[in-house]
Design a protein around this motif. Structure first.
Motif, PDB file in Angstrom:
ATOM      1  N   TYR A   1       7.155  -5.152  -2.437  1.00  0.00           N
ATOM      2  CA  TYR A   1       6.096  -4.139  -2.476  1.00  0.00           C
ATOM      3  C   TYR A   1       5.285  -4.262  -3.758  1.00  0.00           C
ATOM      4  N   LEU A   2       5.985  -4.569  -4.837  1.00  0.00           N
ATOM      5  CA  LEU A   2       5.251  -4.820  -6.085  1.00  0.00           C
ATOM      6  C   LEU A   2       4.258  -5.952  -5.881  1.00  0.00           C
ATOM      7  N   GLY A   3       4.715  -6.968  -5.160  1.00  0.00           N
ATOM      8  CA  GLY A   3       3.837  -8.107  -4.881  1.00  0.00           C
ATOM      9  C   GLY A   3       2.576  -7.651  -4.171  1.00  0.00           C
ATOM     10  N   VAL A   4       2.752  -6.797  -3.151  1.00  0.00           N
ATOM     11  CA  VAL A   4       1.604  -6.281  -2.412  1.00  0.00           C
ATOM     12  C   VAL A   4       0.662  -5.525  -3.352  1.00  0.00           C
ATOM     13  N   ILE A   5       1.256  -4.649  -4.177  1.00  0.00           N
ATOM     14  CA  ILE A   5       0.437  -3.865  -5.108  1.00  0.00           C
ATOM     15  C   ILE A   5      -0.340  -4.776  -6.053  1.00  0.00           C
TER      16      ILE A   5
END
Lengths: 406, 155
Positions: A374-378
């Motif tokens: 999810y950090l990657g997406v952000i």
């Protein structure tokens, strides 16, 4: 010309021995003990890798002390008939050559490869020999751990180390001067480097390369070095044809490669050779065990564990073969190629996970699995949020980069 | 529930994606919603691929294919699938093992063989926690699958 330079330029005195100052000191002290009467231990055990000067040291010592020399090889059955004879009739009354004060130095080579191991007869003969207080004895071995502790405990242990590169270069230069060969310094350096601390093999290499030449150039050596590196291929093919554990184990000695790399090569290529799934499973069990021992070695900094890893990756793998072998073309381990590409990424992934775990009061594993994607997406979508989060988690530039591209 | 959220957020949620989310969340509702949200930020149309791309999980299909190759005795093939997951997708050995463990139950092999394999998976998992090399240990596991697959064929 047929004479080996390695023999021709042997040290005449212990002090001339190349690259083993500590061992020389210990041996001279021990010899001094014999001059005064009897040292606390009548036997020396010289151990260390091949070509580091163990036999040369023993011979130089005998010469220097004026002792007669009886040399035998422990892997030879006949040696033990001689030992019995020697042990019984000590040279206390002197010998023809060295007069009444003379002693006889018994040198027993390859003590880690004794004939008659099965019935322990060989080792018992050695024990009797070194218990006899009248004769100085020198035992020689590559691997001290192959020798029963009784023998090790009864002997003064002297370690021969791999000879340092500078010392090898120095020795080669001396030989070149004596043989009137002009050698480029870099050429000698490469020979020394390739020998991996084995002075004898370095001298043999020099002799082979400089044969019939007045000038030894760098380019002569480079081609030769490439030959030596092909070695891993020989080892792999011989490994699967080895019929005894010992044979398989000894293949590693000729190889100049860290155990992790050897394992990667074995891992990449051996499965292709084994046709029978039962063999394959067994070979892999050995490879997996080798890996575990390597892990333990690293974690506990217990480098003695290395030898079990080596056992498993050589003998363990070799002995798993019962069925047919397939012919294969060996390949460079893909793991080495691929890992070097992703190693950095993996390390970064783990360091990001650790930072997140620390801030979010959770384990690295949960952070990696549940948070990182999810950090990657952000980081890919929300540049401003990403900026704030980088500050919050204290991410380095590389870590931000990893998240943006993951 | 997922469909309700998808409607409210005006997402197209494919049936395969729902299945994948349920599979990966293992009954954890919060996790399921998180996965959906993350997948939705990539594309308004949420399909199976989007779901697996945002989660650090091995795709069950991939794992299944790898295990079937191993059971069929195609070790090289199984191994290249493994290396693909480990290195190209950057999954951890533990993630893959977890998936292997779940897949074993649905494989078409005798039940006692499944028990043997699960025991083996447990051993490998423990070795990984001890810091063993992921690739080598998983390869050893695949070799074991090859062996059991071969025994099943001959008996």
């Amino acid at each position: 010309m047929s004479e080996l330079w390695a023999d021709k330029y042997q040290p005449q005195k212990l002090e001339e021995l190349v690259g083993q100052p500590q061992a020389v000191k210990e041996m001279l002290n021990w010899a001094e003990g014999w001059r005064k009467g009897r040292p606390s231990k009548s036997a020396l055990l010289l151990y260390g890798p091949a070509g580091t000067g163990k036999t040369a040291a023993a011979q130089a010592l005998a010469r220097q002390m004026g002792w007669d020399l009886v040399e035998m090889n422990a892997s030879d059955k006949r040696a033990f008939d001689v030992i019995k004879h020697v042990a019984g009739t000590a040279a206390t009354t002197g010998t023809i050559f060295s007069g009444a004060t003379g002693k006889r130095l018994v040198v027993l080579d390859e003590v880690d490869n004794v004939y008659g191991v099965a019935d322990r007869g060989g080792y018992r003969a050695i024990e009797e020999l070194i218990e006899d207080p009248r004769n100085p004895v020198v035992l020689i071995a590559n691997d001290q751990y192959e020798i029963p502790w009784q023998i090790r405990a009864a002997s003064l242990m002297v370690n021969f180390r791999r000879v340092q590169q500078d010392a090898i270069v120095g020795a080669l230069q001396k030989i070149c001067r004596a043989e009137k060969i002009e050698a480029e310094p870099m050429a000698l350096k490469v020979i020394a480097e390739t020998s991996n601390g084995d002075l004898r093999s370095a001298i043999n290499d020099l002799q082979a390369l400089a044969k019939g030449k007045k000038h030894l150039a760098m380019k002569d050596v480079v081609l030769y070095k490439r030959d030596r590196e092909a070695n891993i291929f020989d080892v792999l093919s011989q490994l699967m044809r080895a019929t005894t554990a010992k044979q398989a184990r000894e293949l590693l000695w000729s190889l100049d490669m860290p155990p992790e790399d050897v394992l990667a090569w074995v891992d990449e290529n051996i499965p292709k050779m084994l046709a029978d799934p039962a063999d394959l499973a067994e070979a892999y069990e050995a490879i997996a065990r080798a890996d575990i021992f390597l892990g333990r070695t690293k974690r506990r900094q217990a480098y003695g564990m290395w030898r079990y890893a080596s056992d498993m990756m050589t003998a363990g793998v070799a002995m798993s073969k019962r069925g047919e072998l397939k012919y294969v073309r060996f390949q460079l381990p893909s793991i080495i190629m691929k890992m070097s590409r992703t190693k950095v990424a993996r390390a970064t992934r783990d360091s990001v996970a650790r930072k997140v775990a620390g801030r979010c009061h959770t384990s690295s594993r949960v952070a990696r699995k549940d948070f990182l994607p999810y950090l990657g997406v952000i980081f890919r979508r929300e540049k401003n949020t990403a900026k704030r989060m980088s500050a919050e988690f204290d991410f380095s530039e590389g870590e931000v980069d990893y998240l943006t591209k993951s | 529930m997922l469909k309700k959220i998808a409607r409210a957020e005006k997402l197209t949620l494919e049936e395969d994606a729902v299945k994948a989310i349920i599979y990966m969340s293992e009954g954890d509702m919060r996790r399921a919603i998180n996965i959906l949200q993350a997948a939705a930020t990539v594309k308004k149309k949420v399909d199976e691929k989007a779901v697996y791309d945002v989660s650090a999980s091995a795709r069950p299909e991939d794992v299944k294919k790898m295990l079937e190759a191993a059971l069929a005795g195609k070790f090289e093939d199984a191994r290249s699938k493994l290396v693909g997951m480990l290195i190209d997708r950057g999954l951890s050995g533990e993630d893959i093992l977890q998936q292997v463990h779940r897949e074993i139950l649905s494989l078409e092999i005798p039940e006692p063989t499944k028990v043997k394999l699960m025991d083996k998976v447990g051993e490998v998992d423990f070795r990984l926690t001890e810091g063993a090399n992921e690739r080598i240990q998983l390869e050893a596991l695949l070799a074991h699958f090859c062996l059991l697959g071969d025994r099943l064929k001959t008996t």
